[in-house]
Design an enzyme around this catalytic site. Structure first.
Site, mmCIF file in Angstrom:
data_model
loop_
_atom_site.group_PDB
_atom_site.id
_atom_site.type_symbol
_atom_site.label_atom_id
_atom_site.label_comp_id
_atom_site.label_asym_id
_atom_site.label_seq_id
_atom_site.Cartn_x
_atom_site.Cartn_y
_atom_site.Cartn_z
ATOM 1 N NE ARG A 238 23.997 -20.980 -15.290
ATOM 2 C CZ ARG A 238 22.931 -20.224 -15.537
ATOM 3 N NH1 ARG A 238 22.806 -19.057 -14.937
ATOM 4 N NH2 ARG A 238 21.995 -20.634 -16.371
ATOM 5 C CD GLU A 267 23.368 -21.663 -8.154
ATOM 6 O OE1 GLU A 267 22.341 -21.964 -8.789
ATOM 7 O OE2 GLU A 267 24.027 -20.631 -8.375
ATOM 8 C CG HIS A 286 20.436 -19.026 -9.807
ATOM 9 N ND1 HIS A 286 21.341 -19.918 -10.323
ATOM 10 C CD2 HIS A 286 20.035 -18.262 -10.866
ATOM 11 C CE1 HIS A 286 21.482 -19.720 -11.628
ATOM 12 N NE2 HIS A 286 20.688 -18.706 -11.974
HETATM 13 C C1 GLV Z 1 19.178 -18.144 -15.072
HETATM 14 O O1 GLV Z 1 20.207 -18.210 -14.479
HETATM 15 C C2 GLV Z 1 19.039 -18.379 -16.469
HETATM 16 O O2 GLV Z 1 19.997 -18.854 -17.104
HETATM 17 O O3 GLV Z 1 17.947 -18.121 -17.002
#
Ligand code: GLV
Length: 326
Positions: A238, A267, A286
């Site tokens: 993260r 984000e 991401h």
């Molecule tokens: C993606 O970042 C997830 O947590 O699945």
């Protein structure tokens, strides 16, 4: 009567059909993320919610008194207020296992892309800069094979990354996690290390751990200073695990070689973020788990967790902090 649920994102037809068999449902089918006030409105009278990283606050739960389960279509669940969920007796579920290999592939893509400067050199060729005058040394990257990889976080995905590193690239792997994992050390020949030593010794530092109050800004100015000047930071966890302004400064000062980032503190990332102007930063939107197959498996898993939660069964993937509620 079927239990009522709200689906706060578009989902594939077969997943919707599955939910329809067991629940009465409404769905947010628009491309843009549902606004928080609308989510609250739609959740007021339902027993189950399927969403992606919904902002679950005490206030939200107070206004949705019938909620039994919130099913997140992601493995991370830092958007859940776990204490409030416990207070209101609402189960939280996530989607582990089905994305492990896919995220490990992406982690390796970022290692390779930063080490060998793939996006930068792809642009170099496409912009016609590859000419007879090109000096070979302008194109040099750094080796991945046999280098030292420090993995911060040794959960399911961390293990898949370690396997690729050891058996695919013959890397020397160090890892840091809450508890040492002797069985994995044996299996992969890797070593547990405290965070400071891992930072000092690794050529690649890879973050793959949950965001919690204790991991927020785990990597800041001091930690970046400990890294080798030639090292590369990879973040597949993260954004907020890294203090982004400290990272910007470290890259501007040349304290580390580069960074591969799938995640950002904000984000979508602000287009003015200085990281986006740095050649030695590979930036992705991401996409750790973003393959067709895996995203389908995740949303189906989330639907199964939702249906179980509203039909009196125990969902497969209740988050560990709330397991005792079932
Ligand atoms: C993606 O970042 C997830 O947590 O699945």
């Amino acid at each position: 009567m079927k239990p009522k649920v709200f689906i706060a994102r578009p989902i594939p037809r077969d997943v919707e059909d599955y939910i329809a068999k067991h629940c009465e449902y409404r769905i947010w089918n628009k491309k843009e993320t549902i606004p928080a006030d609308m989510l609250l409105e739609k959740t007021k009278n339902v027993e189950g919610l399927l969403a992606i990283n919904p902002p679950v606050t005490p206030e939200f739960l107070r206004q949705a008194p019938q909620l039994k389960v919130i099913s997140n279509t992601a493995v991370g669940y830092d958007s859940f207020d776990l204490e409030a969920m416990r207070k209101y007796q609402v189960l939280g579920t996530h989607t582990p296992y089905v994305l492990d290999e896919t995220v490990a592939d992406l982690a390796f893509s970022l290692i390779l892309a930063t080490a060998r400067r793939l996006p930068e050199l792809n642009n170099y060729v496409k912009q016609g800069k590859w000419t007879k005058e090109t000096q070979a040394s302008e194109l040099f990257g750094t080796d991945v094979h046999h280098a030292t990889l420090g993995i911060v976080g040794m959960g399911r995905i961390g293990e898949k990354i370690a396997r690729r590193a050891v058996f695919g690239f013959e890397m020397n792997v160090l890892y840091n996690s809450n508890t040492p994992k002797p069985e994995l050390e044996e299996k992969y020949g890797m070593k547990y290390s405290n965070l400071n030593l891992l930072l000092e010794r690794s050529d690649f530092v890879l973050l793959i751990l949950p965001l919690t109050p204790s991991t927020r800004h785990l990597i800041g100015k001091e930690q970046l200073k400990r890294m080798k000047p030639n090292a590369i930071l990879i973040n597949c966890a993260r954004g907020a695990v890294v203090d982004e302004s400290a990272l910007i400064e470290a890259l501007q000062q040349g304290e580390i070689r580069g960074a591969g980032l799938d995640v950002f503190e904000q984000e979508p990332v602000d287009r003015e973020n200085p990281l986006l102007r740095m050649e030695n930063v590979v930036a992705l939107p991401h996409i750790g788990s973003a393959t067709e197959e895996t995203r389908h498996a995740m949303v189906m898993k989330a639907a199964e967790n939702l249906v179980a939660g509203v039909t009196g069964k125990i969902p497969d993937n209740v988050v560990k902090e709330l397991k005792d509620l079932v």
